[in-house]
Scaffold this active site. Structure first.
Site, PDB file in Angstrom:
ATOM      1  N   SER A  96       0.827  -1.201   0.000  1.00  0.00           N
ATOM      2  CA  SER A  96       0.000   0.000   0.000  1.00  0.00           C
ATOM      3  C   SER A  96       0.870   1.264   0.000  1.00  0.00           C
ATOM      4  O   SER A  96       1.683   1.463  -0.885  1.00  0.00           O
ATOM      5  CB  SER A  96      -0.966  -0.047   1.192  1.00  0.00           C
ATOM      6  OG  SER A  96      -1.983   0.902   1.059  1.00  0.00           O
ATOM      7  N   ASP A 121      -5.899  -3.515  -2.002  1.00  0.00           N
ATOM      8  CA  ASP A 121      -4.784  -3.132  -1.137  1.00  0.00           C
ATOM      9  C   ASP A 121      -3.992  -4.337  -0.624  1.00  0.00           C
ATOM     10  O   ASP A 121      -4.550  -5.289  -0.090  1.00  0.00           O
ATOM     11  CB  ASP A 121      -5.345  -2.345   0.048  1.00  0.00           C
ATOM     12  CG  ASP A 121      -4.299  -1.562   0.782  1.00  0.00           C
ATOM     13  OD1 ASP A 121      -3.433  -2.188   1.422  1.00  0.00           O
ATOM     14  OD2 ASP A 121      -4.326  -0.318   0.719  1.00  0.00           O
TER      15      ASP A 121
END
Length: 256
Positions: free
Chosen positions: A41, A155
């Site tokens: 991320s 993510d």
């Protein structure tokens, strides 16, 4: 004198992940040489900023954000896939960071995403750098996911907030991990509302996964910042967050 090489692993954390910039600056000031970067991320994004040699320019860009800038970059959509398309943000980032093949970067780099359909991690070590970043930062229900080769990618922190076992090692290096979601009590107490309840639930899950991974793949140096210091969406506090990252790194390195 030869510099100590490190394999750097950067955690997810939303806006808190901007602290990775301060950590990297401090590591370099202390004479460490970053031999590889692995991130999930925001960790993947900051890692790409450093790997392309554009971290200073990106730092200036991020520190210019206020709430108005955040709204402009939000690229809101009514799509059921997520609230933010992410296209506008990526376009702005591309003005600073070149979209080059990962394998052409000057150091080994890996970004983690999550294949939500097949319930497994996806590790990007080649191909488009921006494809990897965009997949890795796709927070479910916030950023629109990336559809690629029959997969729906979200993510990377969903399954691996601190991807230690994916670190790219070289002989003689140290494994250095940066966790900006640590369960450190900073004395702050927050009133609960639906958003905070969701955020705190997510934090607890991330911390449990991270705790297990640290026990299984113990880093030589672990730099931590409290998950309660900043909210995941406080991008308008970039300058303060970077300073907090630098301070956390200095505290840890001074104890070695």
């Amino acid at each position: 004198m030869n510099k100590q090489k490190i394999a750097l692993v950067l955690s997810m954390g939303g806006a808190r992940g901007i602290a990775h910039i301060g950590v990297i600056e401090t590591l370099l000031e202390r004479g460490y040489e970053i031999a590889s970067i692995t991130g999930s991320s925001m960790g993947a994004m900051v890692g790409a900023m450093y790997a392309t040699g554009k971290m200073d320019a990106c730092k200036e860009w991020l520190c210019s954000w206020d709430k108005r800038k955040m709204f402009q970059l939000a690229d809101l959509t009514l799509s059921r896939d997520g609230l933010v398309k992410g296209d506008r943000f990526i376009r702005e980032l591309k003005r600073i960071v070149p979209d080059i093949p990962i394998e052409d970067l000057p150091l080994p780099y890996a970004a983690l995403a999550t294949d939500i359909l097949n319930e497994q991690e996806v590790k990007f070590t080649s191909g488009s750098l921006f494809h990897a970043i965009r997949a890795s930062i796709s927070i479910p229900m916030v950023f629109r996911p990336v559809r690629s080769e029959g997969r729906i990618l979200v993510d990377g922190g969903l399954l691996n907030p601190l991807p230690l076992r994916h670190a790219i090692r070289t002989p003689g290096d140290l494994l250095v991990a940066v966790d900006v979601n640590a369960p450190i009590d900073n004395g702050k107490r927050q009133r609960m509302n639906p958003y905070k309840l969701l955020s705190e639930s997510s934090r607890l899950m991330m911390q449990q996964i991270t705790r297990f991974d640290i026990e299984r793949s113990t880093p030589d140096i672990l730099i931590q910042m409290s998950a309660r210091d900043y909210d995941m969406m406080e991008f308008n506090h970039a300058s303060r967050i970077i300073r907090s990252g630098a301070e956390a790194a200095r505290r840890t390195l001074e104890k070695l």
